[in-house]
Design a protein around this motif. Structure first.
Motif, short mmCIF file in Angstrom:
data_model
loop_
_atom_site.label_atom_id
_atom_site.label_comp_id
_atom_site.label_asym_id
_atom_site.label_seq_id
_atom_site.Cartn_x
_atom_site.Cartn_y
_atom_site.Cartn_z
N PRO A 157 -44.21 -6.50 13.34
CA PRO A 157 -44.08 -5.92 14.69
C PRO A 157 -43.40 -4.56 14.64
O PRO A 157 -42.50 -4.33 13.84
CB PRO A 157 -43.23 -6.94 15.44
CG PRO A 157 -42.48 -7.67 14.38
CD PRO A 157 -43.39 -7.72 13.19
N THR A 158 -43.83 -3.66 15.50
CA THR A 158 -43.23 -2.33 15.54
C THR A 158 -41.88 -2.37 16.24
O THR A 158 -41.57 -3.31 16.98
CB THR A 158 -44.16 -1.35 16.29
OG1 THR A 158 -44.38 -1.84 17.62
CG2 THR A 158 -45.50 -1.23 15.57
N LEU A 159 -41.07 -1.35 15.97
CA LEU A 159 -39.71 -1.28 16.51
C LEU A 159 -39.56 -0.02 17.34
O LEU A 159 -40.11 1.04 17.00
CB LEU A 159 -38.68 -1.28 15.37
CG LEU A 159 -38.67 -2.51 14.46
CD1 LEU A 159 -37.66 -2.30 13.33
CD2 LEU A 159 -38.33 -3.76 15.24
N GLN A 160 -38.79 -0.13 18.42
CA GLN A 160 -38.47 1.02 19.25
C GLN A 160 -37.10 1.54 18.84
O GLN A 160 -36.07 1.04 19.28
CB GLN A 160 -38.48 0.63 20.73
CG GLN A 160 -38.10 1.75 21.68
CD GLN A 160 -39.04 2.94 21.59
OE1 GLN A 160 -40.25 2.77 21.46
NE2 GLN A 160 -38.48 4.14 21.63
N LEU A 161 -37.08 2.50 17.93
CA LEU A 161 -35.83 3.04 17.41
C LEU A 161 -35.46 4.37 18.05
O LEU A 161 -34.27 4.66 18.22
CB LEU A 161 -35.94 3.21 15.88
CG LEU A 161 -36.10 1.93 15.07
CD1 LEU A 161 -36.29 2.27 13.60
CD2 LEU A 161 -34.91 1.01 15.26
N LEU A 162 -36.45 5.18 18.37
CA LEU A 162 -36.15 6.50 18.94
C LEU A 162 -35.49 6.34 20.31
O LEU A 162 -35.83 5.44 21.08
CB LEU A 162 -37.44 7.31 19.06
CG LEU A 162 -37.26 8.81 19.34
CD1 LEU A 162 -36.49 9.49 18.24
CD2 LEU A 162 -38.63 9.48 19.50
N ASN A 163 -34.55 7.25 20.60
CA ASN A 163 -33.75 7.21 21.83
C ASN A 163 -32.87 5.97 21.91
O ASN A 163 -32.56 5.48 23.00
CB ASN A 163 -34.65 7.29 23.07
CG ASN A 163 -35.40 8.60 23.15
OD1 ASN A 163 -34.92 9.63 22.69
ND2 ASN A 163 -36.60 8.56 23.71
N GLN A 164 -32.47 5.47 20.73
CA GLN A 164 -31.56 4.34 20.64
C GLN A 164 -30.41 4.71 19.72
O GLN A 164 -30.47 5.69 18.97
CB GLN A 164 -32.28 3.09 20.11
CG GLN A 164 -33.48 2.64 20.93
CD GLN A 164 -33.08 2.10 22.29
OE1 GLN A 164 -31.97 1.59 22.46
NE2 GLN A 164 -34.00 2.20 23.26
N SER A 165 -29.34 3.91 19.76
CA SER A 165 -28.20 4.17 18.89
C SER A 165 -28.58 4.09 17.41
O SER A 165 -28.02 4.80 16.57
CB SER A 165 -27.08 3.16 19.19
OG SER A 165 -26.63 3.29 20.52
N GLU A 241 -28.19 14.15 20.47
CA GLU A 241 -28.97 14.72 21.57
C GLU A 241 -30.46 14.48 21.40
O GLU A 241 -31.15 14.11 22.35
CB GLU A 241 -28.68 16.22 21.67
CG GLU A 241 -29.46 16.95 22.73
CD GLU A 241 -29.09 16.52 24.15
OE1 GLU A 241 -29.87 16.81 25.07
OE2 GLU A 241 -28.02 15.90 24.32
N LEU A 242 -30.98 14.69 20.19
CA LEU A 242 -32.41 14.60 19.97
C LEU A 242 -32.87 13.17 19.66
O LEU A 242 -33.98 12.78 20.05
CB LEU A 242 -32.83 15.53 18.82
CG LEU A 242 -32.63 17.02 19.06
CD1 LEU A 242 -33.12 17.81 17.86
CD2 LEU A 242 -33.35 17.48 20.32
N LEU A 243 -32.05 12.41 18.95
CA LEU A 243 -32.47 11.08 18.52
C LEU A 243 -31.98 9.98 19.44
O LEU A 243 -32.57 8.89 19.46
CB LEU A 243 -31.97 10.81 17.10
CG LEU A 243 -32.48 11.77 16.02
CD1 LEU A 243 -31.84 11.45 14.68
CD2 LEU A 243 -33.99 11.71 15.90
N GLY A 244 -30.89 10.23 20.17
CA GLY A 244 -30.32 9.18 21.00
C GLY A 244 -30.74 9.21 22.45
O GLY A 244 -30.64 8.21 23.15
N GLY A 245 -31.19 10.36 22.92
CA GLY A 245 -31.62 10.45 24.31
C GLY A 245 -30.46 10.49 25.28
O GLY A 245 -29.29 10.69 24.91
#
Length: 297
Positions: A157-165, A241-245
């Motif tokens: 399964p894919t993971l939602q990592l972008l804009n996360q800690s 700023e760019l990776l955590g949202g």
């Protein structure tokens, strides 16, 4: 005759004293002036602005209290500072766990002729812009990026990592890991192997040897590397700023908003800046006091 020699020696010594003070001052003057203009004076200006409530560009500077510092204790801003400390501390732990085995292998196990090349491999990422590195991680971690494509290839399964800690920790750890490896390598290279052999002769197993012989010898290096990563991570602006949202607001972003954002509250931004400077100064003071091993008697 002896009295005359003593008088001549005292005269020569008195004439040489100004030279002893003048030469170091001449050598230190360029760097001292540089630090005075670009570090000390700006810090004093920030300190003055931090004592003015709701000051904006063009307003008269009239220090009148500690309202800005009291405002920092608002739960919203405390949460931002705690999140910054959390990212910095977590990144330090991750870099220490990942960097120590690599630094140990390069310093103690890798062939002598390959060590400089291996260290160069860790330094190479620092030659690129931190902004480019963050955009590269965006490409890798986005929902249709390389990482999720690999997971899909293996039926995972894919993971939602972008804009996360998690993405913030990945980006910051990648950026700061070379500093950890380089400093640990410098300490591990000086490791006294005779103590390791003595511990083995006395019946110590590898785990006991590591914690009772290896770690005490390189503890100053561990402290210095961890402090450098922690301080740099505390002030990191690009990766959160760019990776955590928007959900990864840090103290650096908050300070940016006060100076260049819509709020334009330079006084509160200066108070936040002085708070970070105080935290970093305390950390450096602790490192200086406890980072060096106790002198042997």
């Amino acid at each position: 005759m002896n009295v005359e020699k003593n008088d001549i020696f005292q005269v020569e010594e008195s004439h040489s004293l100004p030279g002893k003070w003048l030469q170091p001052l001449i050598l230190l003057a360029p760097s001292g002036i540089w630090l005075l203009l670009l570090l000390v004076l700006p810090t004093l200006i920030i300190l003055e602005l931090s004592l003015v409530a709701d000051i904006r560009p063009g307003d008269l500077v009239n220090p009148n209290g500690f309202q800005n510092y009291i405002r920092i204790f608002d739960p919203l801003y405390v949460q931002v500072i705690v999140r910054s400390l959390f990212f910095a501390f977590g990144t330090t732990i991750i870099c220490l766990i990942l960097g120590f085995p690599v630094a140990y292998w390069i310093a103690q196990i890798a062939p002598q002729g390959w060590r400089n090349l291996l260290l160069l491999g860790f330094v190479l990422p620092l030659w690129t812009s931190s902004l480019l590195r963050s955009y590269a991680w965006i490409t890798i971690l986005r929902p249709t990026g390389l990482f999720n494509s690999l997971l899909s290839t293996f039926g995972l399964p894919t993971l939602q990592l972008l804009n996360q800690s998690q993405a913030v920790f990945i980006g910051m750890s990648y950026s700061l890991l070379p500093y950890m490896v380089l400093i640990l390598y410098a300490s591990l290279e000086k490791l006294d192997k005779r103590l390791l052999e003595a511990a083995a002769d006395l019946g110590a197993n590898p785990v006991e040897t590591f914690f009772k012989v290896t770690v005490p010898q390189i503890l100053p290096g561990i402290a210095a590397a961890s402090m450098l990563v922690f301080i740099t991570g505390l002030g990191d602006f690009v990766d959160p700023e760019l990776l955590g949202g928007a959900s990864s607001m840090t103290a650096a972003r908050l300070i940016y908003n006060q100076f260049l954002g819509a709020t334009q509250n330079w006084g509160f931004g200066s108070a936040l800046s002085m708070t970070l400077i105080l935290l970093v100064s305390i950390a450096i003071a602790l490192l200086i006091k406890f980072g060096e091993p106790a002198p042997k008697r």
